[in-house]
Design a protein around this motif. Structure first.
Motif, mmCIF file in Angstrom:
data_model
loop_
_atom_site.group_PDB
_atom_site.id
_atom_site.type_symbol
_atom_site.label_atom_id
_atom_site.label_comp_id
_atom_site.label_asym_id
_atom_site.label_seq_id
_atom_site.Cartn_x
_atom_site.Cartn_y
_atom_site.Cartn_z
ATOM 1 N N VAL A 1 -35.987 102.918 46.699
ATOM 2 C CA VAL A 1 -34.565 103.471 46.331
ATOM 3 C C VAL A 1 -34.105 102.796 44.990
ATOM 4 O O VAL A 1 -34.358 101.790 44.663
ATOM 5 N N VAL A 2 -33.660 103.815 44.140
ATOM 6 C CA VAL A 2 -33.230 103.238 42.965
ATOM 7 C C VAL A 2 -31.867 103.927 42.509
ATOM 8 O O VAL A 2 -31.336 105.085 43.033
ATOM 9 N N PRO A 3 -31.088 103.128 41.712
ATOM 10 C CA PRO A 3 -29.682 103.873 41.470
ATOM 11 C C PRO A 3 -29.345 104.938 40.829
ATOM 12 O O PRO A 3 -28.631 105.899 41.113
ATOM 13 N N THR A 4 -30.368 105.234 39.757
ATOM 14 C CA THR A 4 -30.282 106.216 38.951
ATOM 15 C C THR A 4 -31.780 106.762 38.624
ATOM 16 O O THR A 4 -32.573 105.977 38.474
ATOM 17 N N GLY A 5 -31.702 108.130 38.186
ATOM 18 C CA GLY A 5 -33.152 108.390 37.713
ATOM 19 C C GLY A 5 -33.711 107.934 36.331
ATOM 20 O O GLY A 5 -32.959 107.698 35.448
ATOM 21 N N GLY A 6 -35.020 107.947 36.183
ATOM 22 C CA GLY A 6 -35.544 107.471 34.921
ATOM 23 C C GLY A 6 -37.009 107.062 35.129
ATOM 24 O O GLY A 6 -37.576 106.945 36.271
ATOM 25 N N LEU A 7 -37.274 106.383 33.895
ATOM 26 C CA LEU A 7 -38.735 105.714 33.829
ATOM 27 C C LEU A 7 -38.456 104.147 34.430
ATOM 28 O O LEU A 7 -37.910 103.562 33.468
ATOM 29 N N TYR A 8 -38.936 103.703 35.368
ATOM 30 C CA TYR A 8 -39.079 102.349 35.942
ATOM 31 C C TYR A 8 -40.318 101.459 35.877
ATOM 32 O O TYR A 8 -41.542 102.031 36.031
ATOM 33 N N PRO A 9 -40.088 100.557 35.233
ATOM 34 C CA PRO A 9 -41.391 99.410 35.211
ATOM 35 C C PRO A 9 -41.633 99.155 36.810
ATOM 36 O O PRO A 9 -40.782 98.808 37.609
#
Length: 206
Positions: free
Chosen positions: A83-91
């Motif tokens: 689970v992440v708060p916003t979409g995007g490229l995550y390390p």
């Protein structure tokens, strides 16, 4: 404050415009704000299939690791609720154990074509290693699967997802031919987590 993640990539291939082999060295510097702490996902939060199994590992974070990933049965490990708060490229930092360099196929959200990533042993004293890559995640829940239909991959200890996506990135490097000479005016296209097109300068730099 910010966390910096640097990744080196070496790619061997053919330049389509010149039909000659080239060795491309790239360095990607990724900057991610540290507003939120990273979230760790251990063996306990994974779904195992096709023969992948949990094994005892006293030196691992929760005393367990996942083995028999890949191979003839293509043992698969899926973290179904990242689970992440916003979409995007995550390390994403992958913590693993391997006696030699080996690979995972990594699929995010059931993508049809997974990404093959070689994981290199970075500690010669023991088999514990870590490596950071970028994954494209959507806001809310995501699934991340690891396997390898061709051979066994590393044993997996845990993954760690940064609390916020990469804020910016810088891609630079040099393109050389198979003899080690810089290639000028070569068209370079990157695809995957980073989509970018550029042309090398007189010294083969991009």
């Amino acid at each position: 404050s910010r966390n910096n993640v640097a990744m080196s990539i070496a790619i061997t291939g053919f330049l389509a415009s010149m039909r000659q082999p080239a060795l491309i060295f790239l360095l990607a510097l990724l900057i991610s704000p540290a507003a939120w702490p990273a979230t760790n996902y251990t063996a306990a939060s994974a779904v195992l299939s096709n023969g992948a199994e949990i094994q005892d590992c006293p030196s691992c974070p929760d005393g367990k690791r996942i083995g028999r990933i890949g191979g003839d049965d293509n043992g698969t490990v899926t973290f179904p609720n990242v689970v992440v708060p916003t979409g995007g490229l995550y390390p994403m930092t992958v913590y693993f154990m391997t006696p030699n360099d080996s690979a995972f196929d990594i699929a995010v959200n059931h993508e049809a074509i997974p990404r093959a990533v070689i994981f290199r042993r970075d500690n010669r004293q023991d088999e514990h290693s870590s490596q950071t890559i970028l994954v494209s995640l959507q806001a809310g829940a995501n699934s991340i699967a690891f396997n390898n239909p061709y051979e066994f991959g590393p044993d997996l200890e845990q993954i760690s997802i940064a609390g916020s996506p990469a804020a910016s990135h810088l891609v630079s490097g040099v393109v050389k031919d198979s003899a080690g000479m810089p290639l000028a005016s070569a068209e370079v296209s990157l695809s995957g987590s980073l989509d970018h097109e550029t042309t090398t300068d007189a010294e083969g730099r991009l």
